[in-house]
Design a protein around this motif. Sequence first.
Motif, short mmCIF file in Angstrom:
data_model
loop_
_atom_site.label_atom_id
_atom_site.label_comp_id
_atom_site.label_asym_id
_atom_site.label_seq_id
_atom_site.Cartn_x
_atom_site.Cartn_y
_atom_site.Cartn_z
N HIS A 63 19.28 63.47 -9.00
CA HIS A 63 20.70 63.55 -9.37
C HIS A 63 21.29 62.19 -9.73
CE1 HIS A 63 25.08 63.81 -8.60
NE2 HIS A 63 24.95 65.02 -9.12
N ASP A 64 20.91 61.15 -8.99
CA ASP A 64 21.51 59.82 -9.20
C ASP A 64 20.65 58.90 -10.06
OD1 ASP A 64 23.66 60.56 -7.64
OD2 ASP A 64 22.82 59.77 -5.78
N ARG A 65 19.69 59.48 -10.77
CA ARG A 65 18.81 58.66 -11.60
C ARG A 65 19.63 57.93 -12.69
NH1 ARG A 65 13.74 61.61 -14.16
NH2 ARG A 65 13.12 61.52 -11.95
N GLY A 66 19.47 56.63 -12.76
CA GLY A 66 20.19 55.83 -13.75
C GLY A 66 21.60 55.49 -13.36
N ARG A 67 22.08 56.00 -12.22
CA ARG A 67 23.46 55.74 -11.78
C ARG A 67 23.53 54.96 -10.48
NH1 ARG A 67 26.60 61.35 -11.89
NH2 ARG A 67 24.80 62.00 -10.65
#
Length: 361
Positions: A63-67
């Motif tokens: 879900h938080d990939r790249g964020r």
Amino acid sequence: MEGAGVGDNAWKAHAAMALVQAMMGGYHVVTKVALNVGMNQIVFCAFRDLLALSVLAPIALLHDRGRRPPVTGRLIWAFFYLGLTGIFGNQLLFLIGLSYTNPSYAAATQPAIPVFTFVFASIMGVEKLDLHTKETQLKILGTCVCVSGAAVMLIYRGPALFGNGSDLAFHGDMIVGNQAEHIGWWASGFLKLGLEKRHIGVLCLMGNCLCMAAFLALQAPVLEKYPASLSLTAYTYLFGALLMFISGIFTTRDSADWVMTKSEVIAILYAGILSSALSYGLITWSNKILGPALVALYNPLQPLMSSLLAAMFLGSSIFLGSVIGGFLIICGLYLVTWARHREDQLSRQMSSTDLLAEPLL
């Protein structure tokens, strides 16, 4: 704080916190069964937290990939502190306190969480506190009304409005039994000082409230530096589960403590997935939107949710005291929510005025 309680996601955050309290109410019912058959508290928490981490970690990774912001040394210490207070201290002190007292004592201390959280958040500057403004006065009044509602539910029973007058929650006072034997070594020093077991239990329950309040108050500023809420929750459980598992290894003397029965497996699945992974994920997300003081104000809803769930699934009765207390809790939540809404409106008006007052050249 993304609007400090207003905006498109505000109503979703309020609904999420109500759902969290419903799941926590169910957790109390389920855990009573597991602890009644003699399961070790630390082992129960260790399995619960490891399961929650195994659920949260892969979801957060996707879900938080790249964020996700880069993790610094200060953030690691913050994650450790959140795991220490919100997971390790909060869960363990609650179960130890429950072992030395009963569910009535445990429920009576929970309304202290919003009070402690409001104090911690004000000291840290997370919550605006100006006693000369109507908004702050309303927030204090709402907090008092909310806590009073919880107190009414615990002190005043009244006649039964639904059901045959039986109350399984009161019979639950005898469920805890001899659970204190699992941790007798821990309390021996206090017993030598002349304290009784119920005194130790109340101290542990108050420590549980302080841990949860500190967790919510610190989590708010950490979310500003690390806004990936799911990853933050996973990191919190990483340190909390690690502390709990190490404690379980050093404190359990019998390998049989790690063998689970069917009812214990069901309790761990419920606690690990619903009241840990899902609940803490929603708490972290709601904290980013509503702030710690308003999130903590939902804790007094737990006795009301427990009563409703007991009536629905266990055949318990609903008494007049629960209805009056629930009404006061809802009124208190409304007062604080309205005060936060007014604060946000005034803040936006001041920002607009400042922009208009600036010279064009």
